[in-house]
Each structure stands twice: as C-alpha cells, then as structure tokens.
Design a protein around this motif. Structure first.
Motif, PDB file in Angstrom:
ATOM      1  N   PHE A 118     -51.902  60.312   7.725  1.00 32.07           N
ATOM      2  CA  PHE A 118     -52.826  60.932   8.272  1.00 32.07           C
ATOM      3  C   PHE A 118     -52.677  62.457   7.888  1.00 32.07           C
ATOM      4  CE2 PHE A 118     -53.254  57.483  10.960  1.00 32.07           C
ATOM      5  CZ  PHE A 118     -54.645  57.355  11.866  1.00 32.07           C
ATOM      6  N   VAL A 119     -51.821  62.811   7.190  1.00 32.78           N
ATOM      7  CA  VAL A 119     -51.721  64.346   6.686  1.00 32.78           C
ATOM      8  C   VAL A 119     -51.822  64.129   5.054  1.00 32.78           C
ATOM      9  CG1 VAL A 119     -50.553  66.357   6.697  1.00 32.78           C
ATOM     10  CG2 VAL A 119     -50.685  65.093   8.784  1.00 32.78           C
ATOM     11  N   GLU A 120     -52.682  64.809   4.377  1.00 30.44           N
ATOM     12  CA  GLU A 120     -52.412  64.662   3.118  1.00 30.44           C
ATOM     13  C   GLU A 120     -51.444  65.451   2.373  1.00 30.44           C
ATOM     14  OE1 GLU A 120     -56.365  65.395   1.022  1.00 30.44           O
ATOM     15  OE2 GLU A 120     -57.251  65.583   2.943  1.00 30.44           O
ATOM     16  N   ARG A 121     -50.884  65.165   1.327  1.00 30.80           N
ATOM     17  CA  ARG A 121     -49.553  65.828   1.019  1.00 30.80           C
ATOM     18  C   ARG A 121     -49.736  67.307   0.776  1.00 30.80           C
ATOM     19  NH1 ARG A 121     -46.100  66.748  -3.701  1.00 30.80           N
ATOM     20  NH2 ARG A 121     -44.134  65.774  -3.295  1.00 30.80           N
ATOM     21  N   HIS A 122     -50.989  67.769   0.316  1.00 26.37           N
ATOM     22  CA  HIS A 122     -50.909  69.430   0.029  1.00 26.37           C
ATOM     23  C   HIS A 122     -50.974  70.145   1.623  1.00 26.37           C
ATOM     24  CE1 HIS A 122     -55.033  70.266   1.433  1.00 26.37           C
ATOM     25  NE2 HIS A 122     -55.185  69.020   1.291  1.00 26.37           N
ATOM     26  N   LEU A 123     -51.246  69.326   2.692  1.00 25.11           N
ATOM     27  CA  LEU A 123     -50.903  69.829   4.091  1.00 25.11           C
ATOM     28  C   LEU A 123     -49.611  69.564   4.482  1.00 25.11           C
ATOM     29  CD1 LEU A 123     -54.477  69.406   5.251  1.00 25.11           C
ATOM     30  CD2 LEU A 123     -53.760  71.346   4.387  1.00 25.11           C
ATOM     31  N   ARG A 124     -48.719  69.078   3.952  1.00 34.14           N
ATOM     32  CA  ARG A 124     -47.112  68.732   4.247  1.00 34.14           C
ATOM     33  C   ARG A 124     -46.478  69.760   3.745  1.00 34.14           C
ATOM     34  NH1 ARG A 124     -48.536  62.901   2.826  1.00 34.14           N
ATOM     35  NH2 ARG A 124     -47.103  63.236   1.361  1.00 34.14           N
ATOM     36  N   ARG A 125     -46.029  70.920   4.573  1.00 34.58           N
ATOM     37  CA  ARG A 125     -45.341  71.852   3.811  1.00 34.58           C
ATOM     38  C   ARG A 125     -43.734  71.976   4.565  1.00 34.58           C
ATOM     39  NH1 ARG A 125     -48.626  76.013   1.833  1.00 34.58           N
ATOM     40  NH2 ARG A 125     -46.748  76.776   0.933  1.00 34.58           N
ATOM     41  N   GLU A 126     -42.999  72.392   3.606  1.00 33.77           N
ATOM     42  CA  GLU A 126     -41.544  72.442   3.733  1.00 33.77           C
ATOM     43  C   GLU A 126     -40.880  73.696   4.100  1.00 33.77           C
ATOM     44  OE1 GLU A 126     -39.929  70.793   0.290  1.00 33.77           O
ATOM     45  OE2 GLU A 126     -40.502  68.591   0.814  1.00 33.77           O
ATOM     46  N   ILE A 127     -39.907  73.794   4.896  1.00 35.28           N
ATOM     47  CA  ILE A 127     -39.197  74.975   5.303  1.00 35.28           C
ATOM     48  C   ILE A 127     -37.738  74.769   5.221  1.00 35.28           C
ATOM     49  CG2 ILE A 127     -39.198  74.454   7.529  1.00 35.28           C
ATOM     50  CD1 ILE A 127     -39.692  77.463   8.382  1.00 35.28           C
ATOM     51  N   ASP A 128     -36.939  75.752   4.787  1.00 37.37           N
ATOM     52  CA  ASP A 128     -35.406  75.769   4.468  1.00 37.37           C
ATOM     53  C   ASP A 128     -34.872  75.666   5.807  1.00 37.37           C
ATOM     54  OD1 ASP A 128     -33.194  75.506   3.245  1.00 37.37           O
ATOM     55  OD2 ASP A 128     -32.954  77.548   2.926  1.00 37.37           O
ATOM     56  N   GLU A 129     -34.411  74.570   6.278  1.00 39.17           N
ATOM     57  CA  GLU A 129     -33.535  74.561   7.450  1.00 39.17           C
ATOM     58  C   GLU A 129     -32.816  73.481   7.471  1.00 39.17           C
ATOM     59  OE1 GLU A 129     -33.652  72.661  10.622  1.00 39.17           O
ATOM     60  OE2 GLU A 129     -34.582  71.142   9.471  1.00 39.17           O
ATOM     61  N   ARG A 130     -31.694  73.248   8.285  1.00 39.14           N
ATOM     62  CA  ARG A 130     -30.890  71.929   8.373  1.00 39.14           C
ATOM     63  C   ARG A 130     -30.018  71.906   9.782  1.00 39.14           C
ATOM     64  NH1 ARG A 130     -29.771  67.792   4.928  1.00 39.14           N
ATOM     65  NH2 ARG A 130     -31.666  68.651   4.035  1.00 39.14           N
ATOM     66  N   THR A 131     -30.254  70.841  10.389  1.00 42.28           N
ATOM     67  CA  THR A 131     -29.420  70.323  11.491  1.00 42.28           C
ATOM     68  C   THR A 131     -28.632  69.173  10.935  1.00 42.28           C
ATOM     69  OG1 THR A 131     -30.739  71.354  13.254  1.00 42.28           O
ATOM     70  CG2 THR A 131     -29.254  69.891  13.773  1.00 42.28           C
ATOM     71  N   ASN A 132     -27.472  68.946  11.281  1.00 40.20           N
ATOM     72  CA  ASN A 132     -26.530  67.892  10.870  1.00 40.20           C
ATOM     73  C   ASN A 132     -26.899  66.709  12.071  1.00 40.20           C
ATOM     74  OD1 ASN A 132     -24.640  68.208  12.903  1.00 40.20           O
ATOM     75  ND2 ASN A 132     -23.310  69.096  11.317  1.00 40.20           N
ATOM     76  N   VAL A 133     -26.186  65.734  11.726  1.00 41.84           N
ATOM     77  CA  VAL A 133     -26.471  64.412  12.565  1.00 41.84           C
ATOM     78  C   VAL A 133     -25.634  64.607  13.883  1.00 41.84           C
ATOM     79  CG1 VAL A 133     -24.407  63.123  11.832  1.00 41.84           C
ATOM     80  CG2 VAL A 133     -26.650  61.838  12.651  1.00 41.84           C
ATOM     81  N   GLN A 134     -24.585  65.373  13.936  1.00 37.06           N
ATOM     82  CA  GLN A 134     -24.062  65.685  15.098  1.00 37.06           C
ATOM     83  C   GLN A 134     -24.760  66.752  16.000  1.00 37.06           C
ATOM     84  OE1 GLN A 134     -22.379  65.799  12.173  1.00 37.06           O
ATOM     85  NE2 GLN A 134     -21.531  63.546  12.627  1.00 37.06           N
ATOM     86  N   GLY A 135     -25.829  67.333  15.421  1.00 35.45           N
ATOM     87  CA  GLY A 135     -26.603  68.240  16.347  1.00 35.45           C
ATOM     88  C   GLY A 135     -26.234  69.828  16.193  1.00 35.45           C
ATOM     89  N   GLU A 136     -25.428  69.940  15.071  1.00 34.16           N
ATOM     90  CA  GLU A 136     -24.894  71.472  14.622  1.00 34.16           C
ATOM     91  C   GLU A 136     -25.715  72.013  13.702  1.00 34.16           C
ATOM     92  OE1 GLU A 136     -20.093  69.998  14.849  1.00 34.16           O
ATOM     93  OE2 GLU A 136     -21.156  69.947  12.926  1.00 34.16           O
ATOM     94  N   ILE A 137     -26.288  73.183  13.915  1.00 32.31           N
ATOM     95  CA  ILE A 137     -26.881  74.076  13.279  1.00 32.31           C
ATOM     96  C   ILE A 137     -26.291  74.300  11.780  1.00 32.31           C
ATOM     97  CG2 ILE A 137     -28.500  76.123  12.764  1.00 32.31           C
ATOM     98  CD1 ILE A 137     -29.578  74.208  14.888  1.00 32.31           C
ATOM     99  N   VAL A 138     -26.980  74.027  10.662  1.00 31.23           N
ATOM    100  CA  VAL A 138     -26.193  74.387   9.286  1.00 31.23           C
ATOM    101  C   VAL A 138     -26.876  75.588   8.560  1.00 31.23           C
ATOM    102  CG1 VAL A 138     -25.545  73.338   7.034  1.00 31.23           C
ATOM    103  CG2 VAL A 138     -25.420  71.745   9.025  1.00 31.23           C
ATOM    104  N   ARG A 139     -28.099  75.495   9.047  1.00 34.97           N
ATOM    105  CA  ARG A 139     -29.080  76.519   8.290  1.00 34.97           C
ATOM    106  C   ARG A 139     -30.081  76.814   9.488  1.00 34.97           C
ATOM    107  NH1 ARG A 139     -28.704  74.040   3.529  1.00 34.97           N
ATOM    108  NH2 ARG A 139     -30.709  73.164   3.675  1.00 34.97           N
ATOM    109  N   GLU A 140     -30.333  77.992   9.872  1.00 40.50           N
ATOM    110  CA  GLU A 140     -31.391  78.410  10.687  1.00 40.50           C
ATOM    111  C   GLU A 140     -32.701  78.429   9.914  1.00 40.50           C
ATOM    112  OE1 GLU A 140     -30.292  81.859  12.803  1.00 40.50           O
ATOM    113  OE2 GLU A 140     -28.877  81.053  14.081  1.00 40.50           O
ATOM    114  N   PRO A 141     -33.765  78.138  10.534  1.00 39.33           N
ATOM    115  CA  PRO A 141     -34.847  78.204   9.805  1.00 39.33           C
ATOM    116  C   PRO A 141     -35.433  79.428   9.046  1.00 39.33           C
ATOM    117  CG  PRO A 141     -35.636  78.163  12.068  1.00 39.33           C
ATOM    118  CD  PRO A 141     -33.892  78.053  11.679  1.00 39.33           C
ATOM    119  N   ALA A 142     -36.109  79.415   7.961  1.00 42.81           N
ATOM    120  CA  ALA A 142     -36.573  80.792   7.125  1.00 42.81           C
ATOM    121  C   ALA A 142     -37.861  81.064   7.797  1.00 42.81           C
ATOM    122  CB  ALA A 142     -36.660  80.430   5.643  1.00 42.81           C
ATOM    123  N   LEU A 143     -37.747  81.776   8.961  1.00 41.21           N
ATOM    124  CA  LEU A 143     -39.127  81.946   9.519  1.00 41.21           C
ATOM    125  C   LEU A 143     -39.981  82.963   8.634  1.00 41.21           C
ATOM    126  CD1 LEU A 143     -37.924  82.760  13.254  1.00 41.21           C
ATOM    127  CD2 LEU A 143     -38.719  80.694  12.278  1.00 41.21           C
TER     128      LEU A 143
END
Length: 689
Positions: A118-143
């Motif tokens: 439903f969303v074309e690829r050019h409208l799917r944008r990425e942001i650098d962040e990461r939470t691991n499977v245990q719910g621990e914040i590895v990297r906060e989002p690059a706002l």
C-alpha cells in the motif's frame, strides 16, 4: 415513567439498517425493536444513516445511546481509496512489506506475483535506531533526519504516516519519540505508530497493520466527523459509539486513534448478537450466516462463545495471500455472495455468481435503476421466492423488462430459458455459501450436524434452509428482525478493548508470578485508557493466553480463570490443541501472547416476548403462489404474513413467510414453529413442527 430511545445503525454494501427501541430508564425494560432500511449512499455513507433516521421518524433528542457500524474501512482498503501514506521504519527494513511471507497459496502458479504494498518504495523511509529483542534500547533514533523525511512526504502529497520499528512491541520508546516529533513537524497528517495498534511480534504483519491503519485514518476521521456533525445537527446530545471488529463498541476518540479496529465493524455485531440469542433460547452451538446485499459472512459459535483472533487478512483467497491485519477480529469468513451478486460466464462457458456486486447503485436489475446484469435477487424474483407485490417492503415495483434484458444474453449463451438460468444462479450462490460454512466448521474439525444454523441479513432466510439441507443440519433459526440483525447486535454490545502483548514465557514452576505481572500491567493500561475516554466505571477483565508447544510456529488461544494453576492452564491447552489439531505432545509449553479483554458493560434492552392472542394459523395465511424449490421442483406454496405469526403457531412446507425486508423459503418436508420471541425455527425432515 421516563422512557428513552436506544438506536443502532449498520451501513452495508447495499442497504443501511437501523433499529431502535424504547427503554424504561428506571427498570431497563425495553419495548419492541423496530427496524427500517435505507439505501447505502457511497461515498457519503453518513447520508444513508441520516436518511434511515428520517425514514423512521426517530427523535434524536430522545436518544441516550446510539451505536454505529460501517463498512467505511473495508471499502477504503478494497477499493484503494485511502490516503497517500508514508512509512518510517528501522534502517534496513523498508522492504519488509514487499518481502512479506513465502507461504503463497497458489503454489504451482509460476506467474505468481506478491500483492503490491500500500506504500510505494520511495515513500518508505528509514531512520537509524535499534531496539533489541529483549526490549533494550541499543541506539536512540536520529531525530534530526526527520525534517528531510517530512519535506519529502509533503512534496509527494502524503497525508498519513505509519511508524513501525523493529522490536517496538517489546519496548515502544523509540517509536514514541519519532511519532511525537513527526506530529510536531507535520501536524496536518495522521501519524500512527505500531505500538498504538499492535504489541504482537512478527515484523511483516505488524508493519502491514500499521500501514493499513494509517492508510484509512484520514477517511475514518472525515467520516466519523461528518456523521457526528449530522447527528448533532438533528438533535443528538452525545457522541455515537462505534462498533469494532472485536464485538465491542468504542468511543469516537478511541476509533480515530486506532481506526483499523473498524475493519469488520458491521459483521462482527451480527455474530455476537447470534451468540446472545443462542444463550437466550438455549442454543449455544451455532453456525451463523449473514447474507447481505453484497457479501455473505459466516462464523462458528461454540458453547455460546465467539472466537476472536488477530490473524485476519483482507483480499485473501485460494490464489492471493492477501494483506494481514493484527487486530482482534471475530473469526469470520466473508465471501462476495449476496443479493446483489452478479452472475457471469467465463471464457470456458462456466457460470459464476459474484464476487462483483450491483451494490446500492444501480442495484439489481429489478430495481429499475439501470442495472443490466442478472443478480441473485433477480433470480429469486423469477423463481417466485420473492413476492413482487412486497418487493423491498412494497416500495419498489420490479422492473420485469430490465430483468428480462439482463438475463437474455446469458440465457442465450448457455442455451437456457430465464427460469433455468435463475435456478442455476441460486444453486451456484448456495454452493458458494456452503463452501464458506465448511471453512468455519469441517475445515476446523467441527461437524456441522452438531450445530444449529442461524441465518440473518436480508437474504439469510431466503437461502438458509437449502444450505442446511446440503450440510445435514437439522435445525435452522431465523431471528426476529433478521434483516437488521447486525444492527440489533450493536444494542447488546459493551465497551471493549483488547490488549495483546508478546512475551515468551516458558511455563515452568516459576512462571506464575511472571504471567501475573504481565496481565497486571495490561490491566493498569486498560484502566488508564478507559479513564482517558471518560468512562465512569472501572472495566472488568477477561484473560486469554496464546500458547504453543516449545518450537512450534503458531499458537492456540486458551481462556484463563482467575484461580487457574499453571498445571490447569497447561491441561486446558493440551485439550484445545488436540481438539484443533487431533494430537497432543508431552513437550514443554510456552506462553507467547498475553491477551486481555477489558469490558465496561452498558445497559442493554431485553428481547421482548411477542404477544400471543390465540388466533388460528389461518389468520396469518395470505394466499398461495407457485414457487421453485430447486431440486424439489415447483410447488404451490402457502404464503404467510410473518408479522401476523404468533408464538405457538406451526406449519409445514412448501411455504413462504414474508416480512417487509425478509423472506423465509421452506421447501416441502420441513416444519416451522414460532417461539415466544417470534423467532422462526425450521425443523428439517419434520413434515409437522
């Protein structure tokens, strides 16, 4: 004696149904339920609701409760009429929607293509962040990256944004920060984050759900706003409640925050109404079939309980994998067969019925509004099942010339006359619905003969007995006001929210405290959410556990009792697993999802008993006519006025019972009785009831 009105409306593909009743505010006793139908009015569906209110002459100033169900969400999805949508996701995961799953249904089709996102690829944008499977914040989002993303979205006309991060079900903190910043940078857009919609794992399903919810959010906001404004202008003091797919109602604010909960808004209420009626008349095990103008919906009720799950799909069939939606939905199978379903012939000369429908406009050819293709309704008219004199409650005179014009091309091609073609259309429509009923019964290990068949919707009574004959079901129930049964179900619905949380817990000796803490957290969240919506009373809770054998892929939903020991819970899982899959294992058992149902009960009208005057059956008989009963041939059938039938009356087929918006067809050899509420009971194989 203070009396107020309770009203419910249900927008279908062809008609908008409305029911209402007076309730004594002191005792809670209700008067007779009344019903009207008005044409559905796409794309401004709220106009059909307002037209039904005007047709009924209901004074909205005297209404203290109004519930509403609508097809606006499912229509926006299937017709691709939602908002231009963008997706913000974790770096490296923009293609989750295209990768999807590998379990394609049409295995040997080498030309298979996955459904487009439903969303074309050019409208799917990425942001650098990461939470691991245990719910621990590895990297906060690059706002700081969001400003450029918002500029791109604006340039592309995006008006809805979905935010879905990896492992946000375990810890939504990163999603919360990004969603908040997006709302600041792009206040004109609807922003929906995955943790607000689903706290279950499975990245593809959760992303799909979030995207679809964002896609319909502006449509829902406009629709609900227009409906609320129209009702307020006509005197409604409060806000309407909105029917959800889980069988409960919610406030306007709640559904605007989570619009995908409306995806099966109308059909769900009919299934829960069937469960309520079944408990009232001591029929806890039911197959339910709701046949409307555009679709037929079916479900199975066991021990008076409706099954609710989160593995729902739209546009899924034997050739297409469809799109998953991770929201609680009553387990319903829906097919494109209803009164307006169009008959057509494929290139090989095979006759089909549906899924295309004539809808509300132009409608079946008989309506005389320009319909030029044969439909199931037209076929039933030709076969004498529908009385031309009372067609659409006597409001429409059938356009026989249009019917003949619609049938003639197909009849010539198939070398049939119109009557033969009409019989074929009805038979194929019935076969389609029998297949759907088998999907919720035999395909899941249930024998249809162990259930009664409850039929509702405008076409339920018309086709129900023929379907029961095919399935071997011995008892068919047609409820009072069957054509508006889903709307009546909304009057019986409580405020409801479902909370699911994925948390893998091995159910060993030390797991009880962990499970209890998980549910306690969900209960605190539910209590806070209802308080935010202005609820005066605290909710009551029902607990379920999605469980599996360690190493399995999928789960079984297990109801929990407050005093359950882990051993009792595991024993219940073993039994339910064996019932579903025919076997049990000795291996370890794991909890995957905690599922909390939070309910606040609202006053409900009781179903009033129909008065019996002792009049003889002859007073309800209004004549006879020639009717085709498919394999049983054509017979002179007794015609009864359904509104004149009283509790205790009984008769045998061949017969037809006529109401303003429903027709019960009873072939030879079956008996009919009327219960104390006015429901019809067809006893198959009983020449006398």
């Amino acid at each position: 004696m203070a009396r107020r009105l309770r009203v419910a409306s249900d927008v279908g593909g062809t008609f908008t149904d409305m029911v209402w009743c007076e309730v004594d505010t002191a005792s809670g006793t209700a008067g007779a339920v009344q019903a009207v139908k008005a044409d559905t009015t796409p794309p401004d569906f709220e106009q059909g609701v307002l037209a039904a209110i005007a047709k009924a002459g209901v004074d909205l100033g005297a209404v203290d409760f109004l519930a509403h169900g609508s097809t606006v969400v499912i229509n926006a999805l299937t017709e691709r009429k939602g908002a231009p949508t963008g997706l913000v996701t974790t770096a490296g995961f923009r293609d989750v929607l295209e990768i999807a799953r590998g379990n394609r249904p049409d295995l040997f089709n080498f030309n298979f293509r996955k459904p487009p996102p439903f969303v074309e690829r050019h409208l799917r944008r990425e942001i650098d962040e990461r939470t691991n499977v245990q719910g621990e914040i590895v990297r906060e989002p690059a706002l700081d990256a969001l400003a450029a993303i918002v500029a791109h979205f604006r340039a592309e006309g995006v008006t809805a944004v979905a935010v879905c991060f990896l492992h946000a079900y375990a810890n939504p903190a990163n999603e919360q920060h990004v969603a908040q910043r997006l709302r600041e940078l792009m206040p004109e857009a609807s922003v929906i984050a995955s943790h607000e919609i689903s706290r279950e794992w499975r990245e593809y399903e959760r992303t799909s759900t979030t995207v679809l919810s964002a896609y319909v959010a502006p449509t829902v906001e406009r629709y609900v706003g227009a409906l609320r404004h129209g009702l307020s202008e006509r005197g409604l003091a409060g806000a309407p409640y909105i029917m959800q797919s889980n069988g409960g109602i919610a406030t306007v604010a709640a559904v605007c925050r989570n619009p995908i909960t409306m995806v099966e808004s109308g059909p769900a209420s009919g299934i829960f109404a069937a469960a309520a009626l079944g408990r009232l008349i001591d029929e806890p095990d039911l197959l339910v079939l709701d046949i409307g103008g555009t679709t037929a919906k079916c479900a199975l009720i066991e021990d008076g309980e409706v099954k609710v799950g989160t593995d729902y799909y739209i546009e899924r069939d034997r050739k297409r994998p469809g799109y998953p939606i991770q929201t609680p939905v009553a387990e319903i199978v829906e097919i494109g067969n209803g009164g307006g379903s169009i008959a057509w012939v494929d290139d090989g000369g095979k006759l089909h019925v549906g899924p295309r429908s004539a809808g509300a406009r132009p409608g079946p050819a008989a309506y005389g509004r320009g319909g030029d293709q044969p439909t199931t309704t037209d076929a039933n008219l030709l076969l004498g099942r529908i009385d031309p004199a009372t067609f659409v409650g006597g409001e429409v005179v059938p356009d026989w010339a249009a019917i003949d014009g619609a049938f003639a091309p197909l009849a010539r091609r198939l070398e049939m006359d119109n009557a033969q073609l009409a019989a074929g259309i009805v038979r194929i429509a019935n076969a389609n619905m029998v297949n759907a009923l088998r999907l919720v019964s035999t395909n899941k290990g249930y024998d249809p003969r162990d259930f009664a068949l409850l039929v509702c919707g405008g076409g339920g009574a018309m086709h129900g007995v023929a379907l029961a004959e095919e399935l071997g079901v011995r008892h068919v129930i047609v409820p009072v006001n069957s054509s508006a049964f889903s709307a009546w179900g909304m009057l019986l619905s409580d405020l409801r929210r479902d909370y699911l949380r994925t948390s893998l817990v091995d159910l060993d000796d030390g797991a009880r405290a962990q499970v209890e803490a998980l549910f306690s957290e969900l209960e605190a969240t539910a209590t806070a959410d209802f308080a935010e919506d202005g609820a005066q009373n605290p909710p009551r809770f029902e607990r379920f556990a999605d469980m599996r054998y360690l190493g399995q892929e999928h789960t079984v939903k297990v109801p929990m009792a407050g005093a359950d020991t882990l051993a009792a819970l595991i024993d219940r899982f073993h039994a339910l697993h064996e019932k579903r899959y025919t076997y049990r294992l000795d291996g370890a058992v794991q909890l995957v999802n905690a599922h909390l149902v939070a309910l606040i009960e609202v006053p409900k009208p009781s179903l009033p008993e129909r008065p019996a005057t002792g009049a003889p059956l002859a007073t309800a008989r209004i004549g006879s006519r020639r009717v085709s009963f498919d394999r049983q041939g054509a017979h002179d059938a007794a015609i009864y006025d359904g509104l004149a039938l009283e509790p205790g009356m009984a008769f045998a087929g061949p017969a037809v019972v006529q109401e303003p918006s429903a027709t019960l067809v009873v072939p030879p050899g079956h008996g009919v009785s009327i219960d104390r509420f006015g429901n019809y009971h067809v006893h198959l194989g009983a020449a006398e009831a």
